[in-house]
Design a protein around this motif. Structure first.
Motif, short mmCIF file in Angstrom:
data_model
loop_
_atom_site.label_atom_id
_atom_site.label_comp_id
_atom_site.label_asym_id
_atom_site.label_seq_id
_atom_site.Cartn_x
_atom_site.Cartn_y
_atom_site.Cartn_z
N ALA A 1 39.71 35.91 38.64
CA ALA A 1 41.51 36.02 38.24
C ALA A 1 41.76 36.07 39.88
O ALA A 1 42.59 34.99 40.30
CB ALA A 1 42.06 36.23 37.63
N ALA A 2 41.82 37.20 39.97
CA ALA A 2 42.47 37.22 41.54
C ALA A 2 41.88 36.98 43.14
O ALA A 2 42.82 36.10 43.53
CB ALA A 2 42.12 38.84 41.78
N VAL A 3 40.97 36.15 42.80
CA VAL A 3 40.41 35.02 43.81
C VAL A 3 41.04 33.47 44.03
O VAL A 3 41.43 33.13 44.80
CB VAL A 3 38.67 35.29 43.88
N ARG A 4 41.22 33.46 42.51
CA ARG A 4 41.76 31.66 41.77
C ARG A 4 43.40 31.88 42.91
O ARG A 4 43.86 31.12 43.14
CB ARG A 4 41.53 31.43 40.65
N LEU A 5 43.86 33.21 43.21
CA LEU A 5 44.78 33.37 42.34
C LEU A 5 45.58 33.18 44.11
O LEU A 5 46.29 32.87 44.66
CB LEU A 5 45.78 34.71 42.17
N VAL A 6 44.45 34.00 44.88
CA VAL A 6 44.84 33.64 46.21
C VAL A 6 44.12 32.84 46.93
O VAL A 6 45.49 32.18 47.87
CB VAL A 6 43.87 34.91 47.14
N ARG B 1 46.15 27.36 49.19
CA ARG B 1 45.91 25.87 49.21
C ARG B 1 47.41 25.36 49.13
O ARG B 1 47.79 24.18 49.77
CB ARG B 1 45.60 25.10 48.18
N SER B 2 48.33 26.21 48.99
CA SER B 2 50.06 25.79 48.70
C SER B 2 50.97 25.78 49.64
O SER B 2 51.65 24.95 50.37
CB SER B 2 50.80 26.90 47.75
N PHE B 3 50.09 26.55 51.07
CA PHE B 3 50.67 26.43 52.58
C PHE B 3 49.64 25.56 53.45
O PHE B 3 49.87 24.68 53.87
CB PHE B 3 50.15 27.79 53.26
N SER B 4 48.57 25.22 52.71
CA SER B 4 47.42 24.66 53.78
C SER B 4 45.90 24.11 53.66
O SER B 4 45.68 25.48 53.00
CB SER B 4 47.22 25.26 55.72
N ARG C 1 52.27 37.97 52.47
CA ARG C 1 54.04 36.67 52.15
C ARG C 1 53.53 36.06 51.52
O ARG C 1 54.37 34.88 50.81
CB ARG C 1 54.07 35.91 54.01
N ILE C 2 52.61 34.51 51.55
CA ILE C 2 52.18 32.64 50.88
C ILE C 2 52.14 33.49 49.52
O ILE C 2 52.31 33.06 48.23
CB ILE C 2 50.85 32.45 51.58
N LEU C 3 50.51 35.10 49.46
CA LEU C 3 50.83 34.67 48.51
C LEU C 3 52.08 36.01 47.29
O LEU C 3 52.45 35.29 45.92
CB LEU C 3 49.71 36.55 48.33
N SER C 4 52.95 36.37 48.00
CA SER C 4 53.96 37.17 47.83
C SER C 4 54.86 36.13 47.17
O SER C 4 55.72 35.89 46.71
CB SER C 4 55.11 37.69 48.65
N ASP C 5 55.28 34.55 48.00
CA ASP C 5 56.06 34.13 47.98
C ASP C 5 55.91 33.04 46.57
O ASP C 5 56.58 32.24 46.07
CB ASP C 5 55.97 32.65 49.37
N ALA C 6 54.50 32.77 46.47
CA ALA C 6 54.19 31.40 45.39
C ALA C 6 54.10 32.04 44.39
O ALA C 6 54.60 31.59 43.13
CB ALA C 6 52.36 31.79 45.81
N LEU C 7 54.20 33.84 44.09
CA LEU C 7 54.74 34.70 42.73
C LEU C 7 55.17 34.66 42.20
O LEU C 7 55.97 34.40 41.04
CB LEU C 7 53.66 36.27 42.43
N LEU C 8 56.18 34.53 43.59
CA LEU C 8 58.12 34.80 43.16
C LEU C 8 58.58 33.40 42.71
O LEU C 8 59.24 32.80 41.38
CB LEU C 8 58.70 35.48 44.16
#
Length: 603
Positions: free
Chosen positions: A327-332, A337-340, A432-439
């Motif tokens: 699940a962590a792999v998919r999340l990251v 992918r949302s950025f690039s 930062r990409i991950l943190s922003d996506a979670l927020l």
């Protein structure tokens, strides 16, 4: 020849984030079979070195540009083969630092590669002696290697004779490197125990570290006490190791190479001006109040009567979510992918080729790292994955290092790595990409509050904490040179901790031994300002991204694709950054302060 970054992204079939990935790496891309293939590979490398050595007598400033470029290509070919053998030895050793065969093999490879490196020294020393006009002419004929060649000449004032350099290389293998390896063996072999749920459990440091962020305050305190109980049992040995390494650093860098200060050598390797590093650290010290305010606020939000050093990583509320590895792999990957999509495909390639080792095992080297070995070879990533949110962020961080190396794969082996401060750019940006996506995907305001706390915890750990490590090192190197004892170093570390936290966070006496638990200050003196540099830089770059949106992405990818092919000053100038400016670094802290104010507004 190295593979271009476009080819890296397009030669493999489309990868899918729904597939399952192994949490053990496969080292066969480096060496298919150690017992069968190592000796032939080493013999081939030695033969290449011998061929290169044969040109020594004919080296002169009259050398043609084509011949010069050919020599650089031969040198690169040697460097690639050596890097693969060295990486295989280190990665195998990392799997279990207590494994005798792996330790022995690592030492053997280091000795053999050092001997070969000594046989190649003549070329760099000759290049440093070439007059400026001929140096420009030859460099113009080999533009692909320009920054590499400039870097060699940058070290001319601090380079010794060939015989002296050979002696230092041999000495470092049996000296600095051996002590650093011994530190790893001792500290990674330590065993800890903690009572959890009424049962006393033995555990590794990585397993114990999970409890430093436990929801119950008494468990956090017990975990810290156990950490320092075990380490302080070895404080004399570990402390003397550090004193020996500092003394060795002074003897070589100041005594022999004539650097003006211990940190100046690191700055030159990083190609960062001394004044830029001084400015960065000064701005960090001046902004200690920002995190003091944050920890007072966090104490209130977490219901702590008094904030102390046991609790700065206290989780926000209730039970912390667990993240299974897949699940962590998919999340990251989804966050990337949302950025690039390009970066996401490269990151997924690291998993698909089984270049990640995430399992926790006794003896495995602690922490996490990414090893970008050579251009065109997918990097290797080591994690110690426990399923916590912090581990997911670490995964995003190390994959940032990996995609940085993959984006820069069209550069020579000498310059596809960026220097240390910029090497943290892609990794921190990935977090930062991950943190922003979670927020962005979270709707519960209380959970968002917890995410903000987590982000600020991470920023503290990678900005202010790292800056104070370097501040300690600056003082410790002076103290050791004056004959300071291990206990006096600990007292100084405690003083700096109390300066850092002020009256906002009480610091217990056992934290004076925290410095002996930090591998970087042993293995790579003054490394840690790269984290402060990289994180504050990323805060600025991420602010640009939020303002510019999709238009920012190509500029950022171009920055990554430059690797280490230009000086950091030149690379950042293209992004509008002046690293010597106090205002620039202060702008990073202004963004942190806004995050603290945003958090305070939710209280």
């Amino acid at each position: 020849m190295p593979v271009s970054p476009m080819k890296i992204g397009s030669t493999s079939p489309r990868l899918h984030s729904t597939r399952r990935y192994s949490d053990r790496w496969d080292l066969s891309a480096l060496l298919a079979d150690r017992q069968r293939d190592f000796d032939p590979a080493m013999k081939r490398l030695e033969a290449k070195v011998a061929r290169f050595e044969s040109v020594r007598a004919s080296l002169s400033t009259a050398l043609g540009t084509d011949a010069f470029a050919s020599l650089l290509e031969q040198q690169e070919d040697i460097a690639i083969d050596a890097a693969k053998l060295g990486a295989h030895a280190y990665l195998w050793y990392s799997e279990n630092t207590t494994h005798g065969a792996a330790r022995s093999h690592k030492s053997l490879v280091e000795d053999r590669l050092t001997a070969l490196q000594n046989r190649l020294l003549f070329f760099d020393l000759w290049w440093q002696s070439v007059n400026p006009d001929d140096a420009r002419r030859l460099t113009d004929g080999a533009p692909r290697y320009r920054y590499h060649l400039d870097t060699i000449r940058r070290f001319t004032p601090h380079t010794l004779s060939e015989a002296e350099e050979k002696i230092l290389n041999v000495k470092n293998t049996t000296g600095r490197t051996a002590i650093s390896t011994l530190y790893d063996i001792v500290t990674n072999g330590l065993s800890f125990s903690l009572t959890v749920g009424g049962t006393r459990r033995a555990m590794t440091r990585e397993e114990l570290s999970v409890y430093l962020r436990h929801p119950r305050a008494c468990i956090r305190e017990a975990a810290y006490r156990e950490l320092y109980r075990v380490f302080t049992e070895h404080r004399d040995v570990l402390g003397e190791m550090y004193r020996a390494l500092v003394t060795d650093w002074k003897a070589e860098q100041l005594g022999l190479r004539h650097f003006a200060s211990p940190i100046e050598s690191r700055n030159l390797h990083n190609d960062i001006p001394d004044e830029a590093v001084t400015t960065l650290l000064d701005v960090c010290m001046k902004n200690a109040h920002v995190f003091q305010h944050y920890f007072r606020l966090k104490g209130r939000l977490c219901g702590l009567r008094k904030m102390n050093r046991y609790h700065i990583y206290a989780p926000f509320r209730g039970k912390e979510a667990a993240f299974p590895y897949q699940a962590a792999v998919r999340l990251v990957l989804d966050a990337y992918r949302s950025f690039s999509p390009r970066l996401a495909d490269l990151a997924e390639q690291v998993f698909a080729e089984r270049h990640v080792d995430a399992q926790i095992r006794p003896g495995k080297i602690g922490g996490a790292y990414c090893y970008s070995v050579v251009p065109g070879l997918t990097p290797y990533v080591l994690l110690n994955y426990t399923g916590k949110a912090r581990d997911v962020a670490t995964m995003a961080h190390e994959l940032g290092h990996a995609v940085h190396g993959m984006m820069a794969a069209h550069h020579p082996v000498f310059t596809f790595h960026s220097t240390l401060p910029l090497a943290e750019t892609a990794s921190v940006f990935g977090e930062r990409i991950l943190s922003d996506a979670l927020l962005q995907q979270e709707r519960d305001p209380r959970i968002k509050q917890g995410l903000l706390l987590g982000q600020l915890d991470d920023i503290y750990a990678t900005v202010m904490r790292q800056a104070y490590f370097v501040q300690f090192e600056r003082t410790a190197h002076e103290m050791v040179a004056s004959g300071a004892t291990v206990q006096e170093l600990a007292k100084e570390y405690r003083r700096l901790l109390r300066q850092q936290f002020g009256k906002a966070v009480a610091v217990q006496d056992e934290f004076q031994w925290e410095w002996i638990t930090i591998p970087h200050i042993y293995a790579t003196p003054f490394y840690c300002y790269a984290y402060s540099f990289g994180n504050l830089l990323v805060l600025a770059l991420y602010g640009m991204f939020k303002q510019q949106g999709a238009a920012f992405v190509p500029r950022y990818l171009d920055l990554l694709a430059m690797g280490g092919s230009e000086s950091p000053s030149v690379l950042l100038r293209g992004m509008g950054v002046d690293m010597r400016s106090q205002d620039f670094w202060q702008a990073g802290f202004d963004m942190i302060e806004k995050m603290v104010e945003e958090l305070e507004g939710t209280a």
